[in-house]
Design a protein around this motif. Sequence first.
Motif, PDB file in Angstrom:
ATOM      1  N   ILE A   1      37.015  -3.214  72.724  1.00  0.00           N
ATOM      2  CA  ILE A   1      36.401  -2.137  71.945  1.00  0.00           C
ATOM      3  C   ILE A   1      35.464  -1.303  72.800  1.00  0.00           C
ATOM      4  CG2 ILE A   1      34.888  -1.586  70.002  1.00  0.00           C
ATOM      5  CD1 ILE A   1      37.674  -2.453  69.204  1.00  0.00           C
ATOM      6  N   ARG A   2      34.655  -1.956  73.624  1.00  0.00           N
ATOM      7  CA  ARG A   2      33.704  -1.224  74.470  1.00  0.00           C
ATOM      8  C   ARG A   2      34.444  -0.318  75.451  1.00  0.00           C
ATOM      9  NH1 ARG A   2      29.000  -3.965  78.273  1.00  0.00           N
ATOM     10  NH2 ARG A   2      28.206  -2.008  79.139  1.00  0.00           N
ATOM     11  N   ASP A   3      35.522  -0.830  76.044  1.00  0.00           N
ATOM     12  CA  ASP A   3      36.297  -0.021  76.995  1.00  0.00           C
ATOM     13  C   ASP A   3      36.945   1.167  76.303  1.00  0.00           C
ATOM     14  OD1 ASP A   3      35.596  -1.817  78.936  1.00  0.00           O
ATOM     15  OD2 ASP A   3      37.559  -2.791  79.066  1.00  0.00           O
TER      16      ASP A   3
ATOM     17  N   LEU B   1      37.481   6.994  75.176  1.00  0.00           N
ATOM     18  CA  LEU B   1      37.413   8.092  74.213  1.00  0.00           C
ATOM     19  C   LEU B   1      36.309   9.086  74.583  1.00  0.00           C
ATOM     20  CD1 LEU B   1      37.858   6.137  70.840  1.00  0.00           C
ATOM     21  CD2 LEU B   1      39.591   7.435  72.086  1.00  0.00           C
ATOM     22  N   GLY B   2      35.164   8.564  75.014  1.00  0.00           N
ATOM     23  CA  GLY B   2      34.072   9.442  75.418  1.00  0.00           C
ATOM     24  C   GLY B   2      34.422  10.267  76.645  1.00  0.00           C
ATOM     25  N   LEU B   3      35.071   9.629  77.610  1.00  0.00           N
ATOM     26  CA  LEU B   3      35.497  10.358  78.811  1.00  0.00           C
ATOM     27  C   LEU B   3      36.518  11.431  78.442  1.00  0.00           C
ATOM     28  CD1 LEU B   3      35.836   7.435  81.404  1.00  0.00           C
ATOM     29  CD2 LEU B   3      34.121   9.253  81.393  1.00  0.00           C
ATOM     30  N   GLY B   4      37.398  11.125  77.498  1.00  0.00           N
ATOM     31  CA  GLY B   4      38.380  12.114  77.064  1.00  0.00           C
ATOM     32  C   GLY B   4      37.729  13.328  76.432  1.00  0.00           C
TER      33      GLY B   4
ATOM     34  N   CYS C   1      31.683  18.325  85.014  1.00  0.00           N
ATOM     35  CA  CYS C   1      32.187  17.397  83.997  1.00  0.00           C
ATOM     36  C   CYS C   1      33.414  16.644  84.516  1.00  0.00           C
ATOM     37  CB  CYS C   1      32.554  18.151  82.717  1.00  0.00           C
ATOM     38  SG  CYS C   1      31.151  18.793  81.777  1.00  0.00           S
ATOM     39  N   GLY C   2      34.333  17.384  85.133  1.00  0.00           N
ATOM     40  CA  GLY C   2      35.546  16.756  85.644  1.00  0.00           C
ATOM     41  C   GLY C   2      35.274  15.788  86.776  1.00  0.00           C
ATOM     42  N   ALA C   3      34.342  16.132  87.653  1.00  0.00           N
ATOM     43  CA  ALA C   3      34.021  15.262  88.786  1.00  0.00           C
ATOM     44  C   ALA C   3      33.447  13.932  88.303  1.00  0.00           C
ATOM     45  CB  ALA C   3      33.032  15.972  89.709  1.00  0.00           C
ATOM     46  N   ILE C   4      32.530  13.992  87.336  1.00  0.00           N
ATOM     47  CA  ILE C   4      31.929  12.773  86.800  1.00  0.00           C
ATOM     48  C   ILE C   4      33.003  11.889  86.167  1.00  0.00           C
ATOM     49  CG2 ILE C   4      30.366  11.872  85.033  1.00  0.00           C
ATOM     50  CD1 ILE C   4      28.625  14.400  85.531  1.00  0.00           C
ATOM     51  N   CYS C   5      33.881  12.497  85.368  1.00  0.00           N
ATOM     52  CA  CYS C   5      34.929  11.728  84.694  1.00  0.00           C
ATOM     53  C   CYS C   5      35.915  11.118  85.694  1.00  0.00           C
ATOM     54  CB  CYS C   5      35.677  12.605  83.697  1.00  0.00           C
ATOM     55  SG  CYS C   5      34.709  13.055  82.254  1.00  0.00           S
ATOM     56  N   SER C   6      36.257  11.852  86.747  1.00  0.00           N
ATOM     57  CA  SER C   6      37.209  11.345  87.724  1.00  0.00           C
ATOM     58  C   SER C   6      36.712  10.069  88.384  1.00  0.00           C
ATOM     59  CB  SER C   6      37.471  12.411  88.798  1.00  0.00           C
ATOM     60  OG  SER C   6      38.126  13.523  88.239  1.00  0.00           O
TER      61      SER C   6
ATOM     62  N   ALA D   1      42.507   9.153  75.431  1.00  0.00           N
ATOM     63  CA  ALA D   1      41.483  10.107  75.874  1.00  0.00           C
ATOM     64  C   ALA D   1      41.777  11.504  75.348  1.00  0.00           C
ATOM     65  CB  ALA D   1      41.410  10.121  77.401  1.00  0.00           C
ATOM     66  N   MET D   2      43.044  11.903  75.419  1.00  0.00           N
ATOM     67  CA  MET D   2      43.416  13.231  74.966  1.00  0.00           C
ATOM     68  C   MET D   2      43.315  13.354  73.448  1.00  0.00           C
ATOM     69  SD  MET D   2      46.694  15.343  76.405  1.00  0.00           S
ATOM     70  CE  MET D   2      46.286  14.923  78.079  1.00  0.00           C
TER      71      MET D   2
END
Length: 295
Positions: A64-66, A71-74, A164-169, A188-189
Amino acid sequence: MRRQERLALAAAAATGVQVGAAMVATRFVVQDIGPASLAFLRYAIAVLCLVPPLLMSARVRFAIRDLMVVLGLGIVQFGILIALLNLGLRFISSTRAALLFATFPLMTMIIAAFLGREDLSRAKVAGVVLTIVGVGMALGERLIVQSAIEEWIGALLVLAAALCGAICSVLYRPYLARYPTLPVGAWAMLASVMFLAAPAGVEGLFTEEPRLGPSGWIAVLFIGLSSGIGYVLWLWALKNTTPTRVTVFLSLSPITAALLGIWFLGEPLTAGVLLGLAGVAAGLWLATRNPRALG
């Protein structure tokens, strides 16, 4: 370099080209539809492309945590990033936006090094910087415009999108190591589509018909389909090599935007474009060499 890693770099290169083409298509329609509405349609179409892997993900047991983190990263990667990028494209050209977005790998490299996820080697730094210089050389003649407040607003929005994209990557990689690529991408999408529904509704997407003609809808369909395919390739590349070696291929996006201008708009192929292509090629070679050779 092992075969899997070569394939990962090829997938990253394909994504870099897709990003540039999608920016040109976005610029074509962004004045006729709200930025959040366009982002919603983009990823709603992309999610439909990922329905089979999304159904398949029912067999994949996410902690669940993962799942909450994915979802947040998406939401950040697709909802916030694309809304910022679309809004920025209302103020500046797709070529300028793509050049600014090419700072993505430099931001990724710094964040990855700061978090201890990746070594900050001299060769890698030189390669990333050289790709940005190459892009600047390729597009330099087209970037001489009168300064205006709109240009600064657009530039800041695009740079914020790149951050935003760099942090998520960087943050995606641990979850890609634990779970299959396609279910991670699909969840994520899907999260981004749910997030974007509210601002798209405020823009009137669900109550008023967008002012898009047939060519506009074709552009939206292209953006959505290519984004679904491109994101799966992007995640698969991140799963199989380091974030910097993947994101450096985003330097291909402004080159793609420039070449599309040459092919479809009759713009000239200048010496600057040719020199820039050479610089980008050299930078990619430096940044994607075998890690043992770096440093």
